[in-house]
Structure formats: structure tokens, C-alpha cells
Enzyme design. Structure first.
Site, short mmCIF file in Angstrom:
data_model
loop_
_atom_site.label_atom_id
_atom_site.label_comp_id
_atom_site.label_asym_id
_atom_site.label_seq_id
_atom_site.Cartn_x
_atom_site.Cartn_y
_atom_site.Cartn_z
N GLY A 8 0.81 -1.22 0.00
CA GLY A 8 0.00 0.00 0.00
C GLY A 8 0.84 1.27 0.00
O GLY A 8 0.42 2.31 0.50
N ARG A 33 0.42 -2.69 -7.51
CA ARG A 33 -0.21 -3.50 -8.54
C ARG A 33 0.41 -3.17 -9.90
O ARG A 33 0.88 -2.06 -10.13
CB ARG A 33 -1.71 -3.23 -8.57
N SER A 127 -7.77 -0.70 12.63
CA SER A 127 -8.63 0.47 12.43
C SER A 127 -9.58 0.65 13.61
O SER A 127 -10.03 -0.32 14.22
CB SER A 127 -9.44 0.30 11.15
N GLU A 129 -12.49 1.35 13.23
CA GLU A 129 -13.76 0.76 12.79
C GLU A 129 -13.97 -0.63 13.37
O GLU A 129 -15.08 -1.16 13.33
CB GLU A 129 -13.81 0.70 11.26
N TYR A 151 -15.81 -3.91 6.22
CA TYR A 151 -14.44 -3.44 6.40
C TYR A 151 -13.97 -3.66 7.83
O TYR A 151 -12.88 -4.19 8.08
CB TYR A 151 -14.34 -1.96 6.04
N LYS A 155 -10.95 -6.15 9.33
CA LYS A 155 -9.83 -5.67 10.14
C LYS A 155 -9.72 -6.41 11.47
O LYS A 155 -8.63 -6.65 11.97
CB LYS A 155 -9.95 -4.16 10.36
N PHE A 190 -13.15 9.80 0.42
CA PHE A 190 -13.33 9.90 1.86
C PHE A 190 -13.96 11.24 2.23
O PHE A 190 -13.68 12.27 1.63
CB PHE A 190 -11.98 9.72 2.57
N LYS A 194 -13.52 15.00 0.63
CA LYS A 194 -14.67 15.46 -0.13
C LYS A 194 -15.07 16.85 0.34
O LYS A 194 -15.39 17.74 -0.48
CB LYS A 194 -15.84 14.48 0.05
#
Length: 323
Positions: A8, A33, A127, A129, A151, A155, A190, A194
Site C-alpha cells: 500500500g 499493482r 482500524s 472501525e 471493512y 480488520k 473519503f 470530499k
């Protein structure tokens, strides 16, 4: 010279971490990638200015063999696993790929390290979350997890998998339970980016309105550049452990919008359209982190406050748009 491997690396956190490690004298390797090599300008924009100092490898979180080959070739001293499908709202639309990529990708990296670089120190990007429907506030390392999205579920699974590799195989494996962290490098999907982008565009006359969903959701927002320092510090300790990384302060989405538009002298309420489609099927209403353990053990604490963060993002978007 220490070698670090970052999955990442083209993302927000990966780019800040790569810069930090280069400054500390590391040889920095990154996994990207294959399509990124075909569109460097678009897909690697966050690495602009230091791209030529990195060693990039083509591999996929969905392909164990490709990850295995990279680990075998690099034999890293430290591995930071940041790659994931990390946009929470999208995880409701495609929960299968979110869970498969996030869980299998973590498993593949851990397995490859166990086989080819067992002395490597591993960091897993957890996270806030994972806490979801919280039972206490603020949340710390002992707070039970109750994820409210695919998500978050992925995690929690990655967190448990990382702990299992630490306990079962003796890997130096840590998880950072990072609360929301933003920057001018945040993706446009996000909510914080935004908002900052909308404030800049409306100020410059490029747009007349913008849309949001739940204005009442409260988050603990910090600066990504601060948080990657905590990641690095976790892997410098004598013993592996898990840490909450946060600011300890919460602000609502509405407060973020007010601060962003206030930076350009506007009232966001005059331009806002509430779009019910942007609300999550199961919302996480309040997240606030207790980073006392990170402060005591790692000597870490946030440097950038909420207002400074919002201003930084809005100013960067104004500059990008030519204002």
C-alpha cells in the site's frame, strides 16, 4: 542499512511512511499493482518527488505466489502491511471482495514472512472501525470489538490473525489500532477530502453545492503524517504489542464541514445537500481513542490539531485548483 517493505505504498499512509523511512536511512521497498506501472502519473502521484529513491515491486494481495516472491527477494527487516480495501462505504457494496482481499492479503503476507523472513518485524494496519458499536468511550486496547461494516469485520480478522502469528510462531507482529487520520493526500472518496475539496471548489466558483450523508457521526481525526511515526516506533520496541493511535478528541462531520468552509469564509449550510444514499446501513456514531499506552510506551503523541489539519487540507486543495 535496514530494509523496509511497504504494502500500500501508493496510498496516503504508505507515502508518508516511505518518506519517513527514507529520512531515517532505510532502503525502502514497496509493493504495487502492475497497473500502477502503466499509469505512474495517476496512480503514484503521492510518491512524486521521491519515487526514484524507492524500489517498487509488482505483486497483488490476491496472489500468494507474487507476494511470496517479493518477500523472498527483499528479505525485509521490517514490513508494514497497509494495503487494503479501506473505503468503509464501498465495503457494504462489495463485502465479498473487501473481506477476501483484506483478510487473505494479510494472511499471505504473514505466511510469506514466516517462511522466508521470520526475523522481520511486522506491522498490521488495524482500524478504529473494529470497535464499531462501542461499549465505552474513549476506546483503548482492552475495549471489545463490535464492528459495524464488512471493512471493520475484515480488520478484526486481520488483527486476530496477526496476534495468532505472534503467539503461535513467535513473529514480531504488531497491530496499530489507528483512528481516522487525514491529510492533503487523502483519497477524494473519503468524507474529509470530499469536504475540503468542496470548500475549495465552491470558493473558486467551480461548484455551487456538495452532498453529505450523516452530519452527526463523530470521529477522532488526526494527521496521517503523525500516525506513521507511531507505526515505526511500534517496530522499534523490545517486545511486540498492539497500540491505539488517536488524538483523544472528537468532532462531527458537520463540525469538519463548518471548519473547512470557515477557512474560506463561507457557511457550508448554504451549499449542502443531504443525500440519504450516502448514509451507511449500520452507522458507527462515535469513535474516540485513548492513546495513553502509545504515549507511555512509544513516547508518541499527536502534533497536529484538528483545526490545523482542516486548514492544511483546504489550503492544499485551493493551491491544487489554482486558487
Amino acid at each position: 542499512m535496514k530494509k523496509a517493505l511497504i504494502t500500500g505504498i501508493t496510498g496516503q499512509d504508505g507515502s508518508y511512511l516511505a518518506e519517513l523511512l527514507l529520512a531515517k536511512g532505510y532502503e525502502v521497498h514497496g509493493i504495487v499493482r502492475r497497473v500502477a506501472f502503466e499509469d505512474i502519473e495517476h496512480r503514484m502521484w503521492r510518491l512524486k518527488g521521491f519515487h526514484d529513491r524507492l524500489v517498487l515491486h509488482s505483486a497483488s494481495l490476491e496472489n500468494y505466489a507474487s507476494l511470496f516472491k517479493v518477500v523472498e527477494k527483499v528479505r525485509p527487516d521490517e514490513c508494514y502491511h497497509l494495503a487494503a480495501q479501506s473505503f468503509v462505504s464501498y465495503s457494504f457494496e462489495d463485502e465479498f471482495s473487501t473481506i477476501n482481499i483484506n483478510l487473505n492479503g494479510t494472511h499471505y503476507v504473514l505466511s510469506a514472512l514466516k517462511e522466508k523472513a521470520p526475523a522481520c518485524r511486522f506491522y498490521f494496519a488495524g482500524s478504529s472501525e473494529m470497535f464499531g458499536l462501542v461499549s465505552e468511550s474513549p476506546q483503548n486496547e482492552r475495549t471489545p470489538f463490535h464492528p459495524r461494516s464488512p471493512y471493520g469485520i475484515s480488520k478484526v480478522a486481520g488483527f486476530d490473525l496477526t496476534r495468532n502469528y505472534r503467539e503461535a510462531y513467535g513473529l514480531f507482529a504488531c497491530s496499530g489500532i489507528l483512528f481516522n487520520h487525514e491529510s492533503p493526500r487523502r483519497g477524494f472518496e473519503f468524507v474529509t477530502r470530499k469536504i475540503s475539496n468542496a470548500a475549495a471548489r465552491i470558493k473558486l466558483g467551480l461548484d455551487k453545492q456538495f452532498s453529505l450523508g450523516n452530519l452527526e457521526a463523530k470521529r477522532d481525526w488526526g494527521f496521517a503524517g503523525d500516525y506513521v511515526e507511531a507505526m515505526w516506533r511500534m517496530l522499534q520496541q523490545e517486545q511486540p504489542d498492539d497500540y491505539v493511535v488517536a488524538t483523544g478528541a472528537t468532532h462531527s462531520v458537520g463540525e469538519f464541514a463548518a471548519a473547512a468552509f470557515g477557512r474560506v469564509g463561507l457557511d457550508y449550510r448554504k451549499y449542502l445537500v443531504i443525500d440519504e444514499r450516502l448514509k451507511r446501513p449500520s452507522e458507527v456514531h462515535l469513535l474516540c481513542g485513548d492513546f495513553a499506552k502509545a504515549k507511555k510506551t512509544l513516547g508518541w503523541q499527536p502534533q497536529v490539531g484538528f483545526g490545523q489539519l482542516v486548514n492544511m487540507m483546504v489550503d492544499a486543495d485551493l493551491k491544487r485548483l489554482g486558487g
